[in-house]
Write a protein that holds these residues in place. Structure first.
Motif, PDB file in Angstrom:
ATOM      1  N   ALA A   1      32.749 -24.456  21.152  1.00 22.50           N
ATOM      2  CA  ALA A   1      33.055 -25.868  21.470  1.00 22.50           C
ATOM      3  C   ALA A   1      32.043 -26.461  22.462  1.00 22.50           C
ATOM      4  N   ILE A   2      30.771 -26.084  22.267  1.00 18.08           N
ATOM      5  CA  ILE A   2      29.699 -26.630  23.108  1.00 18.08           C
ATOM      6  C   ILE A   2      28.971 -27.689  22.286  1.00 18.08           C
ATOM      7  N   THR A   3      28.910 -28.905  22.802  1.00 18.34           N
ATOM      8  CA  THR A   3      28.262 -30.004  22.082  1.00 18.34           C
ATOM      9  C   THR A   3      27.018 -30.453  22.846  1.00 18.34           C
ATOM     10  N   VAL A   4      25.869 -30.333  22.212  1.00 18.77           N
ATOM     11  CA  VAL A   4      24.617 -30.811  22.818  1.00 18.77           C
ATOM     12  C   VAL A   4      23.810 -31.517  21.725  1.00 18.77           C
ATOM     13  N   SER A   5      22.717 -32.153  22.135  1.00 23.82           N
ATOM     14  CA  SER A   5      21.900 -32.912  21.181  1.00 23.82           C
ATOM     15  C   SER A   5      21.092 -31.982  20.275  1.00 23.82           C
ATOM     16  N   ASP A   6      20.628 -32.542  19.158  1.00 23.51           N
ATOM     17  CA  ASP A   6      19.764 -31.773  18.260  1.00 23.51           C
ATOM     18  C   ASP A   6      18.493 -31.302  18.971  1.00 23.51           C
ATOM     19  N   THR A   7      17.964 -32.139  19.847  1.00 21.73           N
ATOM     20  CA  THR A   7      16.757 -31.763  20.601  1.00 21.73           C
ATOM     21  C   THR A   7      17.052 -30.554  21.489  1.00 21.73           C
ATOM     22  N   ASP A   8      18.208 -30.555  22.108  1.00 18.95           N
ATOM     23  CA  ASP A   8      18.578 -29.415  22.960  1.00 18.95           C
ATOM     24  C   ASP A   8      18.771 -28.149  22.114  1.00 18.95           C
ATOM     25  N   ILE A   9      19.351 -28.318  20.942  1.00 16.99           N
ATOM     26  CA  ILE A   9      19.521 -27.153  20.053  1.00 16.99           C
ATOM     27  C   ILE A   9      18.147 -26.623  19.627  1.00 16.99           C
ATOM     28  N   ASP A  10      17.243 -27.546  19.270  1.00 16.38           N
ATOM     29  CA  ASP A  10      15.896 -27.118  18.878  1.00 16.38           C
ATOM     30  C   ASP A  10      15.214 -26.340  20.003  1.00 16.38           C
ATOM     31  N   HIS A  11      15.338 -26.867  21.208  1.00 18.69           N
ATOM     32  CA  HIS A  11      14.684 -26.188  22.336  1.00 18.69           C
ATOM     33  C   HIS A  11      15.275 -24.790  22.533  1.00 18.69           C
ATOM     34  N   LEU A  12      16.600 -24.720  22.502  1.00 22.61           N
ATOM     35  CA  LEU A  12      17.242 -23.417  22.695  1.00 22.61           C
ATOM     36  C   LEU A  12      16.869 -22.462  21.564  1.00 22.61           C
ATOM     37  N   ASN A  13      16.822 -22.983  20.350  1.00 23.62           N
ATOM     38  CA  ASN A  13      16.481 -22.129  19.204  1.00 23.62           C
ATOM     39  C   ASN A  13      15.086 -21.532  19.347  1.00 23.62           C
ATOM     40  N   ARG A  14      14.209 -22.296  19.984  1.00 24.79           N
ATOM     41  CA  ARG A  14      12.846 -21.814  20.171  1.00 24.79           C
ATOM     42  C   ARG A  14      12.745 -20.799  21.301  1.00 24.79           C
ATOM     43  N   ALA A  15      13.870 -20.426  21.893  1.00 26.48           N
ATOM     44  CA  ALA A  15      13.862 -19.298  22.837  1.00 26.48           C
ATOM     45  C   ALA A  15      13.268 -18.051  22.176  1.00 26.48           C
ATOM     46  N   TRP A  16      13.428 -17.938  20.865  1.00 21.90           N
ATOM     47  CA  TRP A  16      12.871 -16.779  20.141  1.00 21.90           C
ATOM     48  C   TRP A  16      11.341 -16.812  20.103  1.00 21.90           C
ATOM     49  N   HIS A  17      10.749 -17.954  20.442  1.00 23.80           N
ATOM     50  CA  HIS A  17       9.278 -18.047  20.568  1.00 23.80           C
ATOM     51  C   HIS A  17       8.832 -17.647  21.979  1.00 23.80           C
TER      52      HIS A  17
END
Lengths: 233, 233
Positions: A82-98
């Motif tokens: 139940a965590i709601t954040v923006s698509d930009t925030d999701i993209d940034h977090l997803n790039r943690a794998w980089h």
């Protein structure tokens, strides 16, 4: 046959994905004022990786890069929490794998091995992920190869044979280096030489990976320094 | 749109293929006790390059890597010159294209540019050729991309768009860098940003390439140092 090139698995073998992802998730939580069991979240995120790739491997999904597989799983886990954040925030977090950090011995070991062998990635991570990671962490690859280039995720045979082909070496002149016996067994079945490197902390302090028998692979090493020693690099 | 990555043409743009190949041919002649006009031989060898690739581009040949196209032309030229050597000697000579020397400003310029941008090859040379070359010459690529990965030789649009896709950038965030207007025009047509670098000696001292108009490409530079200056790197 002499070894001419070394192909490295990356997640877990070269970089400590778990500590890095937990640190990124914790930072994300602080920034957004949300809390969760981030260690468990990291493990759940990673646990989506093999099933998602297997759907691609079985042809149930068209070719989908790891960035997109990671993002799909991340969105599910954020929803569940139940965590709601923006698509930009999701993209940034997803790039943690980089932005994963290497194990302490990785850069020094690779730098030694590079003097003597061609060194490449052979990861299921996509090319941009691996390239960003190498640039940030100083991993001195001679080239960046990925399942993405061959259109086949490991442990599909095509990924190992494609690497030998594109490097213009025989399978028996190419050594696969990984902390995961399943990866090495598939490489061996494709005719590659194999090196197991033990990474006892990959799954965190509470889960110790089973160490394969000392004779199962051509080389068994305790870290990249030991591996370089054994290869005379 | 900000520039996020630079893709470099290699033969002629980064390395001085002609001087390197003439030196290798001269050495080959000395070792085998044969003489020829090696400058002309080098030019004839290189002249086979575009027609051979065009046969692949038109679908008259299946995908064939540059190493094999180079070798086919080399065998023809050795036959014409009535020079008979072993297959191993031909293989070694053919791999002269893996051992090309960079222009004097290439390594320093790339090293500066790498601090600020992701830098990759985008060459018609195959991956093993580019990787061997980079390792020998110290070219500090972040990754090694090639027409071979996309199954399309430049100037096919797929090579430029494939590079943007695999780097996960928009075409307008990717700058193609080359000494050849035809390469840059095709890159521009695919939506890339373009930088022309003048290499007056590529064809030798007797042939000066026509310099395009200063306004035709986004950047026009006299060498990689000037190019890095203009990009603020």
């Amino acid at each position: 046959m002499p070894i001419r090139a070394l192909a490295f698995d990356v997640f877990g073998t070269v970089v400590d994905w778990r500590s890095s992802i937990i640190a990124e998730l914790s930072e994300f939580g602080r920034e957004h004022g949300v809390d969760a069991d981030w260690s468990r979240f990291a493990d759940d995120w990673r646990a989506g990786y093999v099933p998602a790739m297997d759907r691609v491997r079985r042809g149930e999904l068209p070719w989908t890069r790891i960035d997109d597989l990671h993002r799909g799983r991340l969105v599910e886990l954020l929803d569940q929490a139940a965590i709601t954040v923006s698509d930009t925030d999701i993209d940034h977090l997803n790039r943690a794998w980089h932005r994963l950090d290497p194990w302490p011995d990785s850069v020094a070991g690779l730098t030694r091995l590079k003097q003597r062998f061609l060194i490449t990635t052979l990861s299921n991570g996509n090319v941009s992920l691996l390239t960003d990671m190498a640039k940030r962490a100083g991993l001195p690859w001679d080239c960046v190869l990925s399942a993405e280039i061959f259109g086949h995720y490991k442990p599909d045979r095509e990924a190992y044979l494609g690497t030998a082909h594109i490097l213009d070496v025989a399978p028996g002149e190419l050594m696969m280096v990984a902390a995961h016996p399943s990866d090495l067994r598939a490489a061996r079945d494709a005719g590659l030489v194999t090196a197991y490197v033990h990474r006892p902390l990959e799954q965190g302090p509470d889960r110790t990976p089973e160490r394969p028998g000392h004779d199962e692979f051509d080389i068994t090493a305790s870290d990249f320094g030991d591996f370089a020693d054994q290869l005379g690099a």
